[in-house]
Scaffold this motif. Structure first.
Motif, PDB file in Angstrom:
ATOM      1  N   SER A 189       0.952  -1.295  -0.077  1.00  0.00           N
ATOM      2  CA  SER A 189       0.025   0.050  -0.025  1.00  0.00           C
ATOM      3  C   SER A 189       0.895   1.222  -0.070  1.00  0.00           C
ATOM      4  CB  SER A 189      -0.823  -0.049   1.328  1.00  0.00           C
ATOM      5  OG  SER A 189      -1.583  -1.423   1.345  1.00  0.00           O
ATOM      6  N   PRO A 191       2.028   5.378  -1.526  1.00  0.00           N
ATOM      7  CA  PRO A 191       2.590   5.852  -3.096  1.00  0.00           C
ATOM      8  C   PRO A 191       4.068   4.944  -3.229  1.00  0.00           C
ATOM      9  CG  PRO A 191       2.159   7.481  -1.628  1.00  0.00           C
ATOM     10  CD  PRO A 191       1.944   6.282  -0.700  1.00  0.00           C
ATOM     11  N   ASP A 193       3.904   1.798  -4.835  1.00  0.00           N
ATOM     12  CA  ASP A 193       3.743   0.631  -4.848  1.00  0.00           C
ATOM     13  C   ASP A 193       4.603  -0.236  -5.705  1.00  0.00           C
ATOM     14  OD1 ASP A 193       2.624  -1.967  -4.872  1.00  0.00           O
ATOM     15  OD2 ASP A 193       0.644  -1.035  -5.565  1.00  0.00           O
ATOM     16  N   ARG A 199      -0.688  -0.248 -13.624  1.00  0.00           N
ATOM     17  CA  ARG A 199      -0.781   1.221 -13.920  1.00  0.00           C
ATOM     18  C   ARG A 199      -0.106   1.354 -15.483  1.00  0.00           C
ATOM     19  NH1 ARG A 199       0.297   4.719  -9.317  1.00  0.00           N
ATOM     20  NH2 ARG A 199       0.512   3.627  -7.256  1.00  0.00           N
ATOM     21  N   ILE A 211      -2.701   9.222 -12.633  1.00  0.00           N
ATOM     22  CA  ILE A 211      -3.348   8.662 -11.443  1.00  0.00           C
ATOM     23  C   ILE A 211      -3.208   9.258 -10.200  1.00  0.00           C
ATOM     24  CG2 ILE A 211      -3.259   6.397 -10.502  1.00  0.00           C
ATOM     25  CD1 ILE A 211      -2.431   4.845 -13.008  1.00  0.00           C
ATOM     26  N   GLU A 212      -4.344   9.753  -9.588  1.00  0.00           N
ATOM     27  CA  GLU A 212      -4.379  10.227  -8.052  1.00  0.00           C
ATOM     28  C   GLU A 212      -4.701   8.738  -7.090  1.00  0.00           C
ATOM     29  OE1 GLU A 212      -3.848  13.356  -7.662  1.00  0.00           O
ATOM     30  OE2 GLU A 212      -4.425  14.161  -9.504  1.00  0.00           O
ATOM     31  N   GLU A 213      -4.176   9.228  -6.005  1.00  0.00           N
ATOM     32  CA  GLU A 213      -4.194   8.007  -5.022  1.00  0.00           C
ATOM     33  C   GLU A 213      -4.199   8.468  -3.584  1.00  0.00           C
ATOM     34  OE1 GLU A 213      -0.405   5.729  -4.428  1.00  0.00           O
ATOM     35  OE2 GLU A 213      -0.344   6.584  -6.376  1.00  0.00           O
ATOM     36  N   ARG A 214      -4.942   7.778  -2.666  1.00  0.00           N
ATOM     37  CA  ARG A 214      -5.202   8.006  -1.581  1.00  0.00           C
ATOM     38  C   ARG A 214      -5.233   6.785  -0.382  1.00  0.00           C
ATOM     39  NH1 ARG A 214      -8.711  12.696   0.970  1.00  0.00           N
ATOM     40  NH2 ARG A 214      -7.503  12.146   2.788  1.00  0.00           N
ATOM     41  N   HIS A 215      -4.820   6.498   0.499  1.00  0.00           N
ATOM     42  CA  HIS A 215      -4.680   5.399   1.394  1.00  0.00           C
ATOM     43  C   HIS A 215      -5.204   5.337   2.757  1.00  0.00           C
ATOM     44  CE1 HIS A 215      -2.317   3.825  -1.932  1.00  0.00           C
ATOM     45  NE2 HIS A 215      -1.799   4.899  -1.872  1.00  0.00           N
ATOM     46  N   ASP A 275      -6.983   1.153  -0.372  1.00  0.00           N
ATOM     47  CA  ASP A 275      -5.994   1.931  -1.352  1.00  0.00           C
ATOM     48  C   ASP A 275      -7.090   2.256  -2.413  1.00  0.00           C
ATOM     49  OD1 ASP A 275      -3.603   1.098   0.025  1.00  0.00           O
ATOM     50  OD2 ASP A 275      -3.997  -0.811  -1.096  1.00  0.00           O
ATOM     51  N   TYR A 277      -7.543   4.645  -5.967  1.00  0.00           N
ATOM     52  CA  TYR A 277      -6.758   5.362  -7.080  1.00  0.00           C
ATOM     53  C   TYR A 277      -7.860   5.971  -7.962  1.00  0.00           C
ATOM     54  CZ  TYR A 277      -3.277   2.018  -5.288  1.00  0.00           C
ATOM     55  OH  TYR A 277      -2.405   1.520  -4.804  1.00  0.00           O
ATOM     56  N   TRP A 278      -7.766   6.788  -8.728  1.00  0.00           N
ATOM     57  CA  TRP A 278      -8.837   7.435  -9.644  1.00  0.00           C
ATOM     58  C   TRP A 278      -7.753   8.182 -10.625  1.00  0.00           C
ATOM     59  CZ3 TRP A 278      -8.344   9.477  -4.706  1.00  0.00           C
ATOM     60  CH2 TRP A 278      -8.384  10.896  -4.643  1.00  0.00           C
TER      61      TRP A 278
END
Length: 282
Positions: A189, A191, A193, A199, A211-215, A275, A277-278
């Protein structure tokens, strides 16, 4: 994020579907374990839903397609945003359980690669705990067909938090018993990864943005019995014969009995990380 007071039943216009093909482990394993799958899996943090609802956005007057919806773990959260939800789930037993739990959500028996839904029907597409099962280039092409201009795709996974020693042992059993061709979700998990093979197709196809991401931590309150059910309802375990399943159960129970944290007969926490991602298209 608005919470929907009531969900109106809507039925999408379906196109003729291509032949539905599903990995054997998913098609048979989830068929056998649909009921236990629903009861033993964690949900997702409301903070993750709120972040997606703001980013995509999801609200009344917009439509979101939920690919590989399973028994509706994430579908029911999407419905809270006020958006119209179109669920797609190829495994009949999972689809029936979803329809039973969410009778006002339209559900279609297509696949991510051939949903049977009309062109340009969605403002967003979501795949929660399912993208790793798909044939990614074909699924991306289908998502591009479904999305209206400026639409977005969101990928969500609950991954094992292996900072906890017993969780590392659980994961070791889980993946050691998996066949070589079994699709795997990302294992780590955050950034950077290293399991980021999913991807690459986005960079190779025109029109996709960054690609945006948050966890988020997502501890799941559960019991040792439910942890065993979680393992036994995994697609590649559920597909085994009774003798092989008994060996898996015995090994897991021995592992859980060896750790102080999982000797309790009461409630314990199973550590996950959610996790999200969008990425926008067009």
């Amino acid at each position: 994020m608005p919470v929907r007071a009531g969900i109106r039943e809507r039925h999408p216009i379906l196109l003729p579907s291509a032949r539905v093909t599903v990995h054997h482990a998913a098609g048979v394993g989830y068929q056998r374990a649909a009921e236990v799958y629903e009861s033993s899996r964690p949900s997702y943090p409301l903070a993750a839903l709120a972040a997606l609802a703001d980013a995509l956005p999801l609200e009344a007057g917009r439509t979101v397609v939920d690919l590989g919806a399973g028994t509706g773990k994430f579908t029911r959260l999407l419905a809270l945003t006020g958006a119209e939800v179109l669920a797609v789930e190829p495994v009949k037993e999972m689809r029936e359980r979803l329809a039973e739990l969410l009778p006002a959500v339209a559900v279609n028996g297509g696949t991510a690669e051939a949903t049977g839904l009309p062109d340009g029907c969605a403002d967003a597409v979501v795949a929660a705990q399912s993208w790793h099962w798909f044939e990614e280039p074909a699924a991306l092409a289908e998502v591009e067909r479904l999305l209206r201009p400026g639409g977005a795709l969101a990928l969500v996974w609950n991954t094992f938090d292996t900072a906890e020693p017993w969780m590392r042992d659980f994961q070791d059993i889980y993946f050691r018993l998996a066949p070589r061709d079994l699709p795997r979700p990302p294992l780590s998990s955050g950034p950077g990864d290293p399991n980021a093979g999913w991807r690459a197709p986005f960079a190779a196809r025109p029109g996709w943005g960054r690609i945006e991401e948050r966890h988020w931590p997502n501890p799941h309150s559960t019991t040792v019995a439910d942890i065993v059910d979680r393992m036994m309802s995994s697609s590649h375990i559920a597909v085994l014969d009774g003798t092989a399943q008994a060996r898996v159960r015995a090994e897991l129970e021995a592992v859980l009995g060896a750790h102080d944290a999982t000797r309790s007969s009461g409630a314990i926490e199973m550590p996950y990380v959610t996790d999200v991602y969008w990425v926008r298209h067009g």
